[in-house]
Design a protein around this motif. Structure first.
Motif, PDB file in Angstrom:
ATOM      1  N   TYR A 102       1.096  -0.820   0.528  1.00 19.33           N
ATOM      2  CA  TYR A 102       0.056   0.200   0.380  1.00 19.33           C
ATOM      3  C   TYR A 102       0.814   1.436   0.470  1.00 19.33           C
ATOM      4  CZ  TYR A 102      -3.601   3.423   2.155  1.00 19.33           C
ATOM      5  OH  TYR A 102      -4.056   4.867   2.000  1.00 19.33           O
ATOM      6  N   GLU A 103       2.122   1.143   1.223  1.00 18.00           N
ATOM      7  CA  GLU A 103       2.953   2.601   0.921  1.00 18.00           C
ATOM      8  C   GLU A 103       3.497   2.858  -0.200  1.00 18.00           C
ATOM      9  OE1 GLU A 103       4.644   1.595   4.386  1.00 18.00           O
ATOM     10  OE2 GLU A 103       3.079   2.537   5.761  1.00 18.00           O
ATOM     11  N   LYS A 104       4.086   1.312  -0.974  1.00 18.88           N
ATOM     12  CA  LYS A 104       4.502   1.919  -1.948  1.00 18.88           C
ATOM     13  C   LYS A 104       3.703   2.097  -3.127  1.00 18.88           C
ATOM     14  CE  LYS A 104       6.627  -2.467  -2.770  1.00 18.88           C
ATOM     15  NZ  LYS A 104       6.715  -4.047  -3.188  1.00 18.88           N
ATOM     16  N   GLU A 105       2.866   2.048  -3.153  1.00 20.71           N
ATOM     17  CA  GLU A 105       2.101   2.190  -4.343  1.00 20.71           C
ATOM     18  C   GLU A 105       1.466   3.360  -4.484  1.00 20.71           C
ATOM     19  OE1 GLU A 105      -0.411   2.685  -7.784  1.00 20.71           O
ATOM     20  OE2 GLU A 105       0.314   0.774  -7.361  1.00 20.71           O
ATOM     21  N   PHE A 106       1.143   4.066  -2.982  1.00 21.89           N
ATOM     22  CA  PHE A 106       0.942   5.160  -3.162  1.00 21.89           C
ATOM     23  C   PHE A 106       1.896   6.305  -2.950  1.00 21.89           C
ATOM     24  CE2 PHE A 106      -3.538   3.616  -1.914  1.00 21.89           C
ATOM     25  CZ  PHE A 106      -4.401   4.571  -2.028  1.00 21.89           C
ATOM     26  N   SER A 107       3.213   5.864  -2.282  1.00 24.31           N
ATOM     27  CA  SER A 107       3.856   7.024  -2.300  1.00 24.31           C
ATOM     28  C   SER A 107       4.917   6.968  -4.406  1.00 24.31           C
ATOM     29  CB  SER A 107       5.095   5.919  -1.702  1.00 24.31           C
ATOM     30  OG  SER A 107       6.738   6.530  -2.276  1.00 24.31           O
ATOM     31  N   PHE A 108       4.667   5.629  -5.556  1.00 27.52           N
ATOM     32  CA  PHE A 108       4.735   6.067  -6.273  1.00 27.52           C
ATOM     33  C   PHE A 108       3.603   6.919  -7.197  1.00 27.52           C
ATOM     34  CE2 PHE A 108       3.679   4.595 -10.606  1.00 27.52           C
ATOM     35  CZ  PHE A 108       4.676   5.018 -11.022  1.00 27.52           C
ATOM     36  N   PHE A 109       2.414   6.790  -7.019  1.00 31.52           N
ATOM     37  CA  PHE A 109       2.228   7.472  -7.591  1.00 31.52           C
ATOM     38  C   PHE A 109       1.781   9.217  -6.833  1.00 31.52           C
ATOM     39  CE2 PHE A 109      -2.421   8.870  -8.940  1.00 31.52           C
ATOM     40  CZ  PHE A 109      -2.265   8.423 -10.555  1.00 31.52           C
ATOM     41  N   ASN A 110       1.607   8.905  -6.261  1.00 28.28           N
ATOM     42  CA  ASN A 110       2.387  10.151  -5.447  1.00 28.28           C
ATOM     43  C   ASN A 110       3.106  11.414  -6.295  1.00 28.28           C
ATOM     44  OD1 ASN A 110      -0.761  10.875  -3.864  1.00 28.28           O
ATOM     45  ND2 ASN A 110       1.077   9.904  -2.624  1.00 28.28           N
ATOM     46  N   ASP A 111       4.252  10.250  -6.255  1.00 31.96           N
ATOM     47  CA  ASP A 111       5.439  11.438  -6.905  1.00 31.96           C
ATOM     48  C   ASP A 111       4.929  11.459  -8.455  1.00 31.96           C
ATOM     49  OD1 ASP A 111       7.106  11.082  -4.535  1.00 31.96           O
ATOM     50  OD2 ASP A 111       8.332   8.994  -5.084  1.00 31.96           O
ATOM     51  N   ILE A 112       4.187  10.321  -9.425  1.00 32.82           N
ATOM     52  CA  ILE A 112       4.358  10.255 -10.125  1.00 32.82           C
ATOM     53  C   ILE A 112       3.481  12.098 -10.508  1.00 32.82           C
ATOM     54  CG2 ILE A 112       2.560   9.931 -12.683  1.00 32.82           C
ATOM     55  CD1 ILE A 112       5.655   8.652 -12.128  1.00 32.82           C
ATOM     56  N   THR A 113       2.060  12.366  -9.239  1.00 31.52           N
ATOM     57  CA  THR A 113       1.059  12.934  -9.730  1.00 31.52           C
ATOM     58  C   THR A 113       2.092  14.237  -9.370  1.00 31.52           C
ATOM     59  OG1 THR A 113      -0.868  11.459  -9.095  1.00 31.52           O
ATOM     60  CG2 THR A 113      -1.091  13.615  -8.907  1.00 31.52           C
ATOM     61  N   GLY A 114       2.784  14.181  -8.604  1.00 33.36           N
ATOM     62  CA  GLY A 114       3.250  15.361  -7.632  1.00 33.36           C
ATOM     63  C   GLY A 114       3.885  15.767  -9.129  1.00 33.36           C
ATOM     64  N   ILE A 115       4.242  15.494 -10.242  1.00 32.88           N
ATOM     65  CA  ILE A 115       5.225  16.520 -10.986  1.00 32.88           C
ATOM     66  C   ILE A 115       4.514  17.737 -12.001  1.00 32.88           C
ATOM     67  CG2 ILE A 115       6.528  16.194 -13.086  1.00 32.88           C
ATOM     68  CD1 ILE A 115       7.018  13.246 -12.679  1.00 32.88           C
ATOM     69  N   SER A 116       2.829  17.485 -11.556  1.00 29.16           N
ATOM     70  CA  SER A 116       2.089  18.425 -12.142  1.00 29.16           C
ATOM     71  C   SER A 116       1.850  19.282 -10.834  1.00 29.16           C
ATOM     72  CB  SER A 116       0.755  17.869 -12.171  1.00 29.16           C
ATOM     73  OG  SER A 116       0.101  19.075 -12.853  1.00 29.16           O
ATOM     74  N   GLY A 117       2.124  19.396 -10.036  1.00 29.55           N
ATOM     75  CA  GLY A 117       1.816  20.327  -8.602  1.00 29.55           C
ATOM     76  C   GLY A 117       3.199  21.155  -9.295  1.00 29.55           C
ATOM     77  N   LYS A 118       4.522  20.757  -9.111  1.00 34.73           N
ATOM     78  CA  LYS A 118       5.316  21.277  -9.321  1.00 34.73           C
ATOM     79  C   LYS A 118       6.147  22.040 -10.751  1.00 34.73           C
ATOM     80  CE  LYS A 118       8.314  17.521  -6.440  1.00 34.73           C
ATOM     81  NZ  LYS A 118       9.240  16.553  -6.723  1.00 34.73           N
ATOM     82  N   LEU A 119       4.878  21.739 -11.926  1.00 30.64           N
ATOM     83  CA  LEU A 119       5.136  22.402 -12.766  1.00 30.64           C
ATOM     84  C   LEU A 119       4.564  23.250 -12.863  1.00 30.64           C
ATOM     85  CD1 LEU A 119       6.480  21.091 -15.725  1.00 30.64           C
ATOM     86  CD2 LEU A 119       4.468  20.584 -16.547  1.00 30.64           C
ATOM     87  N   ARG A 120       4.203  23.790 -12.182  1.00 29.40           N
ATOM     88  CA  ARG A 120       2.386  24.619 -11.881  1.00 29.40           C
ATOM     89  C   ARG A 120       3.534  25.946 -12.278  1.00 29.40           C
ATOM     90  NH1 ARG A 120      -2.911  23.946  -8.437  1.00 29.40           N
ATOM     91  NH2 ARG A 120      -3.096  26.090 -10.096  1.00 29.40           N
ATOM     92  N   PRO A 121       4.935  26.539 -11.103  1.00 31.98           N
ATOM     93  CA  PRO A 121       5.273  27.718 -11.142  1.00 31.98           C
ATOM     94  C   PRO A 121       5.357  27.903 -12.870  1.00 31.98           C
ATOM     95  CG  PRO A 121       6.217  27.057  -9.001  1.00 31.98           C
ATOM     96  CD  PRO A 121       5.266  25.630 -10.600  1.00 31.98           C
ATOM     97  N   TYR A 122       5.503  27.212 -13.533  1.00 29.48           N
ATOM     98  CA  TYR A 122       6.248  26.877 -15.143  1.00 29.48           C
ATOM     99  C   TYR A 122       5.698  27.288 -15.871  1.00 29.48           C
ATOM    100  CZ  TYR A 122      11.005  24.921 -13.198  1.00 29.48           C
ATOM    101  OH  TYR A 122      12.284  24.688 -12.876  1.00 29.48           O
TER     102      TYR A 122
END
Length: 494
Positions: A102-122
């Protein structure tokens, strides 16, 4: 180029304001012109009563000081504390191995989705800069054994194309696309072997073990779009409805075609969308200097008399008929060429259902046609004037009198009539989501949806009613006007 478009938008501002203030606000939201925003702000200050129902006017007045997703803060969900307790209880019941997964799956997906948030300043930066940022973040992600994409639970992720990151067009959000290597399992083709010899028998444990040996793994590349700050539940509802229509058409033996691709809402304001394989948007065809859909079909499949062209045209007609009926009943709007795809087999596929039922872009009912049916779509079905003039030896030509077009019209009518007996069941799916807070729902949404089935009419009258909707849709002035608006505001060719 952008300066010229901004100047054109400024010159059209007064005209847009007179037509509908929402159009003027859209121009301000889509162009970075300081003068344009100041002119709109002046209009808002002097005529506030005209925009009292336009929440997007607040951003022009106040700037980007409001929370990105204020709707969730304004409408707290009373069920959330109960669901949080349930989730805590469920997670507490996990074994050590289950919790680890459970922790591996959600950590992986949060990392993938989080790129969209990190892209917002750009958001305001160039595409190459945004792509470089995406690839930088993709390189940091570790693929753990057994993790999967929420939209593809039937396979595990075994790799990422670290150079596949692609920023997508958005004026306020930062969606992006990436490609993953997915490992799946299937039964190995085994003519006359172990599977065939078992036939319909009940398998023993040893036979099942032998059968398991016949399973093989294979890998596919799957692209997906990741969004943060967008509510994907509306797309999920639209695609669930499309799947329901597909079941209806199949149950009555109607040979039409739709493709309800996968969209998964993973958290409030977050989601993942599967990219359609082997397809291209009509927008991209325009950017590749294709003159029209008919020319694209000829260049891809051969001349109109070729077998490949005929097969592609058949697929086009079947998909056009189904999507036309569904688009009318669900009131799909924002049907510009970036939201219409064509796959390798010639099917047309609608995507992006952010505007359906009782909402439209900018709150303006710009697209007044029952569904999108343009001259180039009809040209694929009917051929060109030159083709028919050569065949008949004359110059008279009516594209709506050709056999393929009449077949399209017949399929549209049949699909509409096939849907009517299921209006109650379809309405039930919609009613389950009425309290969701989705923007597409208004007080009369369910009534309006039921009314579009015209159940008070006889089957003969309902068929004629749909034929009239087809006539209204073909060459609709509002459809062409919306395509022109999208060309001006977003540079989307048509």
């Amino acid at each position: 180029m952008s300066l010229i478009l901004s100047q054109e938008a400024t010159s059209l501002l007064r005209l847009a304001w007179v037509e509908h203030p929402g159009l003027a606000i859209q121009l301000g939201a889509r162009f970075p012109s300081v003068k344009l925003k100041n002119d709109i702000r002046w209009l808002l200050l002097n005529f506030p009563e005209k925009v009292i129902d336009e929440p997007s006017s607040l951003e022009i007045m106040l700037g980007a000081t409001l929370p990105a997703d204020i709707s969730f803060q304004l409408k707290p969900d009373p069920l959330k504390p109960t669901l949080d307790k349930f989730m805590d209880s469920l997670i507490a019941s996990f074994t050590h191995e289950e919790r680890d997964f459970y922790e591996k799956e959600f950590s992986f997906f949060n990392d993938i989705t989080g790129i969209s948030g990190k892209l917002r300043p750009y958001i305001k930066r160039s595409k190459p800069e945004k792509k470089e940022k995406i690839e930088e973040e993709l390189r940091k992600i570790k693929v753990e054994v057994g993790v999967y994409l929420p939209s593809n639970p039937d396979g595990v992720v075994v790799g990422i194309d670290r150079k596949s990151g692609k920023p997508l067009q958005s004026h306020a959000k930062a969606p992006y696309m990436a490609t993953f290597r997915i490992q799946k399992t299937r039964t190995r083709f085994d003519p006359g072997g172990v599977i065939s010899s078992f036939g319909q028998q009940t398998l023993t444990q040893d036979q099942q073990a032998r059968l398991d040996l016949e399973q093989e793994t294979y890998e596919v590349w799957q692209s997906a779009i990741f969004k943060v700050g967008d509510d994907c539940r509306q797309d999920m509802l639209a695609l669930q409805m499309i799947a329901a229509f597909r079941s209806i058409f199949s149950s009555v033996g109607l040979d039409v075609w739709v493709f309800p691709y996968r969209v998964t809402s993973t958290a409030p304001g977050c989601g993942v969308i599967d990219v359609l394989p082997n397809s291209i948007s009509r927008d991209m065809l325009g950017r590749e200097a294709v003159n029209g859909l008919y020319d694209y079909f000829v260049s891809k499949y051969g001349g109109e008399d070729s077998i490949k062209f005929q097969e592609a045209r058949t697929n086009f007609v079947k998909s056009m008929a189904a999507y036309s009926v569904i688009s009318y009943l669900l009131q799909f709007k924002d049907r510009h060429n970036g939201n219409i795809m064509v796959d390798d087999a010639g099917h047309i596929i609608h995507i992006d259902f952010g505007f359906c039922f009782d909402i439209a872009p900018g709150g303006v009912r710009f697209e007044r046609a029952p569904f999108k049916l343009t001259s180039e779509m009809v040209a694929v079905m009917s051929g060109t004037q030159h083709t028919h003039a050569h065949a008949s030896g004359g110059n008279s030509y009516n594209p709506t009198s050709t056999q393929p077009y009449r077949w399209f019209e017949s399929l549209v009518v049949k699909a509409f009539l096939a849907s009517r007996p299921y209006s109650a069941k379809l309405s039930h799916i919609v009613s389950l989501m009425l309290d969701s807070g989705l923007p597409c729902f208004k007080p009369d949404t369910l009534k309006n949806f039921r009314d579009r089935f015209v159940l008070e009419k006889s089957e003969r009258d309902a068929a004629e009613y749909m034929r009239e909707l087809i006539r209204k849709s073909y060459m609709s002035v509002s459809t062409k006007g919306y395509d022109q608006f999208q060309l001006l505001t977003n540079g989307i060719p048509y």
